[in-house]
Design a protein around this motif. Structure first.
Motif, PDB file in Angstrom:
ATOM      1  N   GLY A 145       0.827  -1.197   0.000  1.00 18.46           N
ATOM      2  CA  GLY A 145       0.000   0.000   0.000  1.00 18.46           C
ATOM      3  C   GLY A 145       0.858   1.243   0.000  1.00 18.46           C
ATOM      4  N   ASP A 146       0.246   2.371  -0.350  1.00 19.15           N
ATOM      5  CA  ASP A 146       1.009   3.610  -0.361  1.00 19.15           C
ATOM      6  C   ASP A 146       1.380   4.063   1.040  1.00 19.15           C
ATOM      7  OD1 ASP A 146      -1.710   3.988   0.031  1.00 19.15           O
ATOM      8  OD2 ASP A 146      -1.834   5.853  -1.109  1.00 19.15           O
ATOM      9  N   SER A 147       0.567   3.741   2.038  1.00 13.13           N
ATOM     10  CA  SER A 147       0.899   4.146   3.408  1.00 13.13           C
ATOM     11  C   SER A 147       2.227   3.563   3.855  1.00 13.13           C
ATOM     12  CB  SER A 147      -0.200   3.713   4.377  1.00 13.13           C
ATOM     13  OG  SER A 147      -1.362   4.500   4.225  1.00 13.13           O
ATOM     14  N   GLU A 148       2.486   2.307   3.521  1.00 17.77           N
ATOM     15  CA  GLU A 148       3.708   1.679   4.020  1.00 17.77           C
ATOM     16  C   GLU A 148       4.956   2.140   3.283  1.00 17.77           C
ATOM     17  OE1 GLU A 148       4.263  -2.669   3.251  1.00 17.77           O
ATOM     18  OE2 GLU A 148       2.285  -2.496   2.316  1.00 17.77           O
ATOM     19  N   MET A 149       4.780   2.931   2.235  1.00 12.65           N
ATOM     20  CA  MET A 149       5.953   3.497   1.571  1.00 12.65           C
ATOM     21  C   MET A 149       6.672   4.510   2.467  1.00 12.65           C
ATOM     22  SD  MET A 149       6.258   1.987  -1.358  1.00 12.65           S
ATOM     23  CE  MET A 149       7.238   3.008  -2.457  1.00 12.65           C
ATOM     24  N   ALA A 150       6.061   4.857   3.594  1.00 16.23           N
ATOM     25  CA  ALA A 150       6.724   5.729   4.566  1.00 16.23           C
ATOM     26  C   ALA A 150       7.692   4.959   5.462  1.00 16.23           C
ATOM     27  CB  ALA A 150       5.684   6.443   5.431  1.00 16.23           C
ATOM     28  N   GLU A 151       7.631   3.638   5.451  1.00 11.52           N
ATOM     29  CA  GLU A 151       8.496   2.832   6.305  1.00 11.52           C
ATOM     30  C   GLU A 151       9.928   2.836   5.783  1.00 11.52           C
ATOM     31  OE1 GLU A 151       8.038   1.365   9.075  1.00 11.52           O
ATOM     32  OE2 GLU A 151       5.920   0.860   9.325  1.00 11.52           O
ATOM     33  N   ASP A 167      15.949  -8.067 -11.320  1.00  7.83           N
ATOM     34  CA  ASP A 167      14.892  -7.894 -12.314  1.00  7.83           C
ATOM     35  C   ASP A 167      13.825  -8.983 -12.228  1.00  7.83           C
ATOM     36  OD1 ASP A 167      16.347 -10.003 -13.376  1.00  7.83           O
ATOM     37  OD2 ASP A 167      17.104  -8.879 -15.090  1.00  7.83           O
ATOM     38  N   ASN A 168      13.964  -9.907 -11.282  1.00  7.70           N
ATOM     39  CA  ASN A 168      12.913 -10.898 -11.031  1.00  7.70           C
ATOM     40  C   ASN A 168      11.976 -10.443  -9.923  1.00  7.70           C
ATOM     41  OD1 ASN A 168      14.888 -11.126  -9.054  1.00  7.70           O
ATOM     42  ND2 ASN A 168      14.801 -13.364  -8.930  1.00  7.70           N
ATOM     43  N   LEU A 169      12.048  -9.178  -9.537  1.00 10.43           N
ATOM     44  CA  LEU A 169      11.235  -8.619  -8.457  1.00 10.43           C
ATOM     45  C   LEU A 169      10.368  -7.495  -9.006  1.00 10.43           C
ATOM     46  CD1 LEU A 169      10.610  -8.282  -5.376  1.00 10.43           C
ATOM     47  CD2 LEU A 169      12.575  -6.725  -5.283  1.00 10.43           C
ATOM     48  N   THR A 170       9.062  -7.583  -8.771  1.00 13.38           N
ATOM     49  CA  THR A 170       8.137  -6.518  -9.165  1.00 13.38           C
ATOM     50  C   THR A 170       7.348  -6.056  -7.949  1.00 13.38           C
ATOM     51  OG1 THR A 170       7.892  -7.378 -11.421  1.00 13.38           O
ATOM     52  CG2 THR A 170       6.178  -5.890 -10.614  1.00 13.38           C
ATOM     53  N   LEU A 171       7.390  -4.766  -7.696  1.00  9.48           N
ATOM     54  CA  LEU A 171       6.619  -4.139  -6.624  1.00  9.48           C
ATOM     55  C   LEU A 171       5.383  -3.499  -7.233  1.00  9.48           C
ATOM     56  CD1 LEU A 171       6.324  -3.029  -3.689  1.00  9.48           C
ATOM     57  CD2 LEU A 171       7.691  -1.059  -4.447  1.00  9.48           C
ATOM     58  N   ILE A 172       4.226  -3.832  -6.699  1.00 10.73           N
ATOM     59  CA  ILE A 172       2.958  -3.244  -7.130  1.00 10.73           C
ATOM     60  C   ILE A 172       2.462  -2.370  -5.991  1.00 10.73           C
ATOM     61  CG2 ILE A 172       0.612  -3.698  -7.914  1.00 10.73           C
ATOM     62  CD1 ILE A 172       1.643  -6.564  -8.664  1.00 10.73           C
ATOM     63  N   VAL A 173       2.425  -1.059  -6.208  1.00 11.37           N
ATOM     64  CA  VAL A 173       2.019  -0.133  -5.148  1.00 11.37           C
ATOM     65  C   VAL A 173       0.585   0.315  -5.403  1.00 11.37           C
ATOM     66  CG1 VAL A 173       2.590   1.937  -3.855  1.00 11.37           C
ATOM     67  CG2 VAL A 173       4.410   0.654  -5.002  1.00 11.37           C
ATOM     68  N   ASP A 174      -0.286  -0.031  -4.472  1.00 10.37           N
ATOM     69  CA  ASP A 174      -1.694   0.357  -4.529  1.00 10.37           C
ATOM     70  C   ASP A 174      -1.822   1.760  -3.929  1.00 10.37           C
ATOM     71  OD1 ASP A 174      -4.442   0.484  -4.521  1.00 10.37           O
ATOM     72  OD2 ASP A 174      -4.682  -0.817  -2.772  1.00 10.37           O
ATOM     73  N   ALA A 231       8.709  -1.352 -10.567  1.00 10.04           N
ATOM     74  CA  ALA A 231       7.588  -0.956  -9.714  1.00 10.04           C
ATOM     75  C   ALA A 231       6.444  -0.490 -10.592  1.00 10.04           C
ATOM     76  CB  ALA A 231       8.007   0.151  -8.749  1.00 10.04           C
ATOM     77  N   VAL A 232       5.252  -1.002 -10.301  1.00  6.45           N
ATOM     78  CA  VAL A 232       4.038  -0.547 -10.966  1.00  6.45           C
ATOM     79  C   VAL A 232       3.300   0.317  -9.947  1.00  6.45           C
ATOM     80  CG1 VAL A 232       1.861  -1.223 -12.004  1.00  6.45           C
ATOM     81  CG2 VAL A 232       3.929  -2.582 -12.442  1.00  6.45           C
ATOM     82  N   LEU A 233       3.171   1.598 -10.250  1.00  5.01           N
ATOM     83  CA  LEU A 233       2.526   2.559  -9.361  1.00  5.01           C
ATOM     84  C   LEU A 233       1.113   2.796  -9.872  1.00  5.01           C
ATOM     85  CD1 LEU A 233       5.587   4.947  -9.209  1.00  5.01           C
ATOM     86  CD2 LEU A 233       4.847   3.383  -7.408  1.00  5.01           C
ATOM     87  N   ALA A 234       0.144   2.351  -9.097  1.00  8.25           N
ATOM     88  CA  ALA A 234      -1.228   2.324  -9.587  1.00  8.25           C
ATOM     89  C   ALA A 234      -2.107   3.280  -8.781  1.00  8.25           C
ATOM     90  CB  ALA A 234      -1.783   0.903  -9.495  1.00  8.25           C
ATOM     91  N   ARG A 235      -2.699   4.228  -9.482  1.00  5.09           N
ATOM     92  CA  ARG A 235      -3.640   5.167  -8.848  1.00  5.09           C
ATOM     93  C   ARG A 235      -4.987   4.466  -8.721  1.00  5.09           C
ATOM     94  NH1 ARG A 235      -7.526   9.211  -9.870  1.00  5.09           N
ATOM     95  NH2 ARG A 235      -7.101  11.267  -8.930  1.00  5.09           N
ATOM     96  N   THR A 236      -5.443   4.300  -7.496  1.00  8.31           N
ATOM     97  CA  THR A 236      -6.688   3.554  -7.251  1.00  8.31           C
ATOM     98  C   THR A 236      -7.592   4.334  -6.301  1.00  8.31           C
ATOM     99  OG1 THR A 236      -5.795   2.359  -5.338  1.00  8.31           O
ATOM    100  CG2 THR A 236      -5.463   1.356  -7.518  1.00  8.31           C
ATOM    101  N   HIS A 237      -8.799   3.818  -6.156  1.00  4.94           N
ATOM    102  CA  HIS A 237      -9.759   4.373  -5.213  1.00  4.94           C
ATOM    103  C   HIS A 237     -10.014   3.344  -4.104  1.00  4.94           C
ATOM    104  CE1 HIS A 237     -11.931   7.791  -7.567  1.00  4.94           C
ATOM    105  NE2 HIS A 237     -10.635   7.771  -7.823  1.00  4.94           N
TER     106      HIS A 237
END
Length: 614
Positions: A145-151, A167-174, A231-237
């Motif tokens: 989640g975006d909140s934990e990006m503060a850690e 390059d075998n690691l993908t982070l998906i940020v909700d 990293a895939v940065l995804a704008r969500t609701h």
């Protein structure tokens, strides 16, 4: 699946998250709903996983770092056909494996999550296993989640993943904009996250997190990117699809107020089954140690630091077990983990000054079947306590070694002195805490650590100490050694590590004065040898514990707990570090703290009523 079907799958996942939280009367459906489309595309098009064989060596790994969104994960499992509707609705119920935050009680969950900021660091460990050890092209997908990006631990992981070119690691940020109590620091500013990640050397893609075609393209681009993590940065609701909660504050961690109406608004209950792509046929080749390092043996009477014996014993263990790996936090020359690096460089991992990433990577490597020994100064393991705690929740048998323990390190001063580590590690569920006093004992305990079921901890001493035991003696976990005893003993001194040697000096001095003292080497601090302690209490009725540690939670408390079953309590006196040390020699430090031979001698004289007044 076509895009329309992917969108429908996302709706199914939302509905099931709402239903699960309704059945539980608690949970985080809105946090699940924001990431539903991200999860749907991943499950249907990109995850390669055999749910019938969770241990398949070619399986991709999915870590739901935002573990509070567990309804989404369980909805995924229902869509994959591995749990049914009835089990989904046991979410958070007593006895259900569908816990509030995921744990490995489910066979498809590798590590426990929910303490935010841990998924990506653990994923780094898994990705390192795939790249450097397994050499299998599985991919690690981490949803956070975006909140934990503060850690701070997230950024330790970001830096290390880029350094290792994972390059075998993908982070998906909700990026759903809302945290627990209101908006996150960056809100929907995807570029703020992207700039930071790119500055560390990551490939980033910014997408509308509810556009399944864009998500699909972003995942494909991540998989095609070489020599850097993605990293895939995804704008969500948050609460997507239900007007009452969509992007609204005040609904975090609560079932929806009108679940039936919400389900209808989402299009009703669905039961689509997704055929998940299987992993490629894969056979792991066990690592055969390249070199042979002999088990160390030391002569009685020699002066050897237990940290030296640890390094030599770990290198020897790596010669007979190809699954042993060593991790260090840029202090390998001091912890002596460097001995393993010289003998087995392909299985040595340097994490620099990043103790949270150090322990998290150990958990990730353990999840991939390796036996990690992670080392740093005992004082600095305190920074990673939450990761150690969560390792226990994950039932991850990682082994830790804390060197430079106590005031006996000398002039470096209190910032470098591990004085709380025994308490910290004793408090971890299922842990084993060992504190050897000599080199041969250390070497044998390292061998035993390879077979421990949970978190293990070995505390080592910086300075050289006399070898007391022969190289062929054994020291079973849960045991102790009685080093001095007699029929006329009046006090039992219980010590471990450095204070064993001080206790022996004191016992010899007191014996010359006609005062018999029993000395117990309590090398196993947890589990403790209650039987030997109780026998000593019966014989002397007075126990004096001496430890190079704070009085709270260490050896004194371990000894006291041996008498917590209702039996008569012996007199129990504790010598421990109660002052704030400064810089001094090791001998001066022990004296100032009141835990050296002189302090032990004086304490025993007071206890037996033979104090010397000068």
């Amino acid at each position: 699946m076509r895009n329309e079907e992917l969108a429908e799958l996302g709706q199914q996942l939302r509905v099931d998250a709402v239903r699960a939280a309704e059945a539980a009367g608690s949970g985080h459906p809105t946090s699940s709903m924001s990431a539903a489309d991200l999860a749907a595309v991943l499950l249907a098009h990109h995850l390669r996983y055999d749910f019938d064989q969770p241990d398949h060596p070619g399986n991709d790994r999915l870590i739901l770092s935002k573990g509070h969104a567990s309804p989404l994960l369980y909805a995924l499992y229902r869509a994959a056909g591995v749990i049914d509707e009835a089990e989904l609705l046991t979410f958070r119920h007593d006895g259900s494996p569908l816990e509030g935050h995921p744990t490995p009680r489910l066979p498809w969950v590798d590590v426990a999550t929910g303490s935010l900021g841990q998924g990506l660091p653990v994923g780094v460990g898994m990705a390192l296993a795939g790249r450097r050890l397994d050499r299998v092209p599985y991919r690690i997908w981490v949803v956070c989640g975006d909140s934990e990006m503060a850690e701070g631990s997230v950024w330790e992981a970001v830096e290390h993943a880029a350094y290792e070119k994972l390059d075998n690691l993908t982070l998906i940020v909700d990026v759903n904009r809302l945290g627990q109590r209101g908006p996150t620091r960056e809100g929907w500013d995807l570029d703020a996250y992207a700039q930071r990640l790119r500055a560390f050397g990551w490939h980033t893609t910014e997408v509308d997190g509810h556009d399944v075609a864009a998500i699909d393209a972003a995942y494909r681009l991540a998989a095609a990117t070489s020599h850097k993590p993605s990293a895939v940065l995804a704008r969500t609701h948050k609460g997507r699809g239900v007007a009452e909660v969509d992007d609204q504050e005040g609904f975090h961690g609560k079932p929806l107020p009108h679940p039936a109406r919400a389900i209808e608004e989402l299009g009703g209950v669905r039961s689509a089954h997704v055929p998940v792509a299987p992993p490629p046929d894969t056979v792991l080749t066990p690592i055969t140690p390249a070199g042979r390092v002999a088990t160390p043996h030391y002569r009685v009477g020699d002066e050897v630091a237990t940290r030296d014996a640890f390094g030599a014993a770990l290198a020897a263990l790596g010669s007979v077990r190809g699954d042993v790996v060593a991790l260090d936090g840029e202090v390998g020359d001091s912890t002596r983990a460097a001995a393993f690096a010289r003998a087995h460089p392909e299985r040595y991992f340097e994490f620099y000054i990043a103790e949270q990433q150090l322990v998290a990577a150990a958990v990730g490597l353990r999840a991939r079947g390796y036996l990690p020994f992670a080392t740093t100064f005992a004082a600095f393991l305190t920074r990673a306590h939450d990761f150690i705690r969560m390792a226990a929740v994950s039932d991850a048998g990682i082994q830790l070694c804390g060197s430079h323990a106590g005031v006996s390190i000398g002039a470096d001063g209190p910032s470098q002195m591990g004085l709380e580590d025994l308490a910290m590690l004793r408090a971890v569920h299922g842990s084993t805490v060992l504190y050897p006093c000599d080199a041969n004992q250390t070497a044998r305990l390292v061998q035993h650590m390879a077979h421990l079921p949970g978190v293990g901890y070995l505390r080592t001493t910086r300075g050289a100490t006399p070898v007391l035991y022969g190289p062929d003696e054994d020291f079973p976990v849960g045991g102790s050694r009685v080093l001095r005893s007699g029929d006329r003993d009046r006090v039992t001194v219980v010590a471990a590590g450095i204070t064993v040697h001080e206790a022996l000096k004191a016992a010899d001095t007191l014996a010359g004065a006609g005062i018999g003292v029993r000395v117990i080497d309590l090398y196993s601090v947890k589990p403790v040898d209650a039987e030997t302690l109780q026998a000593a209490a019966d014989a002397t009725d007075c126990l004096l514990t001496v430890e190079d540690h704070r009085p709270e939670g260490g050896i004194g408390d371990a000894v006291a707990e041996a008498f917590a079953d209702g039996r008569p309590q012996p007199r129990l006196v504790r010598l421990a570090v109660r002052t704030m040390p400064g810089s001094a020699t090791p001998e001066q430090q022990l004296s100032h703290a009141g835990i050296d031979a002189g302090a032990i001698t004086a304490a025993v004289r007071l206890l037996v009523g033979e104090a010397v007044v000068r």
